[in-house]
Design an enzyme around this catalytic site. Structure first.
Site, PDB file in Angstrom:
ATOM      1  N   HIS A 179      -1.658   3.533   2.396  1.00 25.71           N
ATOM      2  CA  HIS A 179      -1.957   3.587   3.854  1.00 25.71           C
ATOM      3  C   HIS A 179      -0.684   2.958   4.494  1.00 25.71           C
ATOM      4  O   HIS A 179       0.171   2.553   3.760  1.00 25.71           O
ATOM      5  CB  HIS A 179      -3.337   2.750   4.460  1.00 25.71           C
ATOM      6  CG  HIS A 179      -2.966   1.068   4.017  1.00 25.71           C
ATOM      7  ND1 HIS A 179      -4.124   0.202   4.440  1.00 25.71           N
ATOM      8  CD2 HIS A 179      -2.228   0.465   3.452  1.00 25.71           C
ATOM      9  CE1 HIS A 179      -3.853  -0.812   4.172  1.00 25.71           C
ATOM     10  NE2 HIS A 179      -2.634  -0.805   3.487  1.00 25.71           N
ATOM     11  N   CYS A 234       3.732  -4.052   6.370  1.00 24.48           N
ATOM     12  CA  CYS A 234       2.472  -3.027   6.306  1.00 24.48           C
ATOM     13  C   CYS A 234       2.892  -1.866   7.159  1.00 24.48           C
ATOM     14  O   CYS A 234       2.132  -0.691   7.138  1.00 24.48           O
ATOM     15  CB  CYS A 234       1.122  -3.693   6.382  1.00 24.48           C
ATOM     16  SG  CYS A 234       0.703  -4.860   5.154  1.00 24.48           S
ATOM     17  N   HIS A 273       2.445   2.312   1.805  1.00 24.03           N
ATOM     18  CA  HIS A 273       2.282   1.398   0.586  1.00 24.03           C
ATOM     19  C   HIS A 273       0.884   1.743  -0.171  1.00 24.03           C
ATOM     20  O   HIS A 273      -0.184   2.027   0.528  1.00 24.03           O
ATOM     21  CB  HIS A 273       2.712   0.060   0.638  1.00 24.03           C
ATOM     22  CG  HIS A 273       1.708  -0.599   1.584  1.00 24.03           C
ATOM     23  ND1 HIS A 273       1.867  -0.559   3.101  1.00 24.03           N
ATOM     24  CD2 HIS A 273       0.597  -1.433   1.565  1.00 24.03           C
ATOM     25  CE1 HIS A 273       1.036  -1.161   3.676  1.00 24.03           C
ATOM     26  NE2 HIS A 273       0.107  -1.554   2.680  1.00 24.03           N
ATOM     27  N   HIS A 286      -2.356   0.315  -2.639  1.00 23.23           N
ATOM     28  CA  HIS A 286      -3.397  -0.956  -3.198  1.00 23.23           C
ATOM     29  C   HIS A 286      -4.190  -0.289  -4.073  1.00 23.23           C
ATOM     30  O   HIS A 286      -4.679   0.900  -4.188  1.00 23.23           O
ATOM     31  CB  HIS A 286      -4.097  -1.386  -2.091  1.00 23.23           C
ATOM     32  CG  HIS A 286      -3.493  -2.281  -0.966  1.00 23.23           C
ATOM     33  ND1 HIS A 286      -2.861  -3.391  -1.220  1.00 23.23           N
ATOM     34  CD2 HIS A 286      -3.101  -1.676   0.270  1.00 23.23           C
ATOM     35  CE1 HIS A 286      -2.080  -3.695  -0.041  1.00 23.23           C
ATOM     36  NE2 HIS A 286      -2.273  -2.729   0.971  1.00 23.23           N
ATOM     37  N   ASP A 323      -9.909   7.989  -3.783  1.00 24.25           N
ATOM     38  CA  ASP A 323      -9.206   7.508  -4.709  1.00 24.25           C
ATOM     39  C   ASP A 323      -8.003   8.376  -4.948  1.00 24.25           C
ATOM     40  O   ASP A 323      -7.818   9.870  -4.667  1.00 24.25           O
ATOM     41  CB  ASP A 323      -9.959   7.806  -6.078  1.00 24.25           C
ATOM     42  CG  ASP A 323      -9.198   7.126  -7.306  1.00 24.25           C
ATOM     43  OD1 ASP A 323      -8.481   5.978  -7.028  1.00 24.25           O
ATOM     44  OD2 ASP A 323      -9.266   7.744  -8.509  1.00 24.25           O
ATOM     45  N   HIS A 324      -6.866   7.823  -4.936  1.00 19.61           N
ATOM     46  CA  HIS A 324      -5.472   8.511  -4.909  1.00 19.61           C
ATOM     47  C   HIS A 324      -5.245   9.358  -3.707  1.00 19.61           C
ATOM     48  O   HIS A 324      -4.636  10.412  -3.713  1.00 19.61           O
ATOM     49  CB  HIS A 324      -5.382   9.367  -6.178  1.00 19.61           C
ATOM     50  CG  HIS A 324      -5.005   8.568  -7.456  1.00 19.61           C
ATOM     51  ND1 HIS A 324      -5.921   7.843  -7.964  1.00 19.61           N
ATOM     52  CD2 HIS A 324      -4.054   8.330  -8.240  1.00 19.61           C
ATOM     53  CE1 HIS A 324      -5.614   7.013  -9.052  1.00 19.61           C
ATOM     54  NE2 HIS A 324      -4.304   7.381  -9.237  1.00 19.61           N
ATOM     55  N   GLU A 344      -8.689  -6.083  -1.189  1.00 21.01           N
ATOM     56  CA  GLU A 344      -7.314  -5.437  -1.025  1.00 21.01           C
ATOM     57  C   GLU A 344      -6.263  -5.799  -2.002  1.00 21.01           C
ATOM     58  O   GLU A 344      -5.676  -5.026  -2.759  1.00 21.01           O
ATOM     59  CB  GLU A 344      -7.134  -5.661   0.332  1.00 21.01           C
ATOM     60  CG  GLU A 344      -5.756  -4.702   0.790  1.00 21.01           C
ATOM     61  CD  GLU A 344      -5.348  -5.102   2.259  1.00 21.01           C
ATOM     62  OE1 GLU A 344      -4.987  -4.214   3.082  1.00 21.01           O
ATOM     63  OE2 GLU A 344      -5.352  -6.418   2.673  1.00 21.01           O
TER      64      GLU A 344
HETATM   65 NI    NI Z   1      -1.732  -2.399   2.849  1.00 20.51          NI
END
Ligand code: NI
Length: 151
Positions: free
Chosen positions: A15, A34, A40, A42, A80-81, A131
């Site tokens: 995100h 961020c 980036h 998580h 996911d992904h 997170e």
């Molecule tokens: Ni983040």
């Protein structure tokens, strides 16, 4: 007696925290790194808690296989992904903070789980989303009893 069942899941997603409501400088100030233009990722840890009475015949609050199927179909397969900003319709205009993602997951799961609970009544009690090892967020159902507050 209400019994709480919590099951843990993992997914990975990317995100970028950025809102058009703020200037580029303000975005950088509010979101720091961020806000990096290319995003980036998580490795999220998701906990789903349902609450209900123990079924007298099965001895269970809810069938784990059913729970896994609903969470996979409604949440994991979608997230996911993925890139949350680009792949999730609801995050085109809304910032994909983990607070907002936690609420989104709650909304995706509430009706399917509560409907699958059948007449015994099942409440989606809590979604907890981690997170990082330092940050986690929780959405907790308002109102106590199973099946209450549907709408
Ligand atoms: Ni983040």
């Amino acid at each position: 007696m209400m019994v709480y069942l919590t099951r843990r899941y993992r997914f990975s997603a990317g995100h970028r925290l950025h809102t058009e409501a703020l200037s580029p400088e303000e975005n950088l100030r509010v979101y720091g790194k961020c806000n990096n233009p290319n995003g980036h990722g998580h490795n999220y840890l998701l906990e789903v808690t349902v609450a209900g009475a123990i079924n007298a015949a099965t001895g269970m609050v809810f069938d784990l296989v059913k729970l896994d199927g609903i969470v996979a179909g409604r949440v994991l397969d979608k997230l996911d992904h993925k890139n949350l900003n680009l792949d999730m319709e609801n995050f085109r205009a809304k910032v994909p903070t983990t607070e907002n993602l936690c609420l989104e997951i709650y909304d995706l799961l509430r009706h399917p789980l509560e409907e699958a609970g059948g007449e015994g009544g099942l409440q989606l009690n809590r979604i907890r989303l981690e997170e990082t090892s330092l940050n986690s967020f929780e959405c907790v159902a308002e109102g106590a009893g199973a099946g209450k507050g549907k709408g």
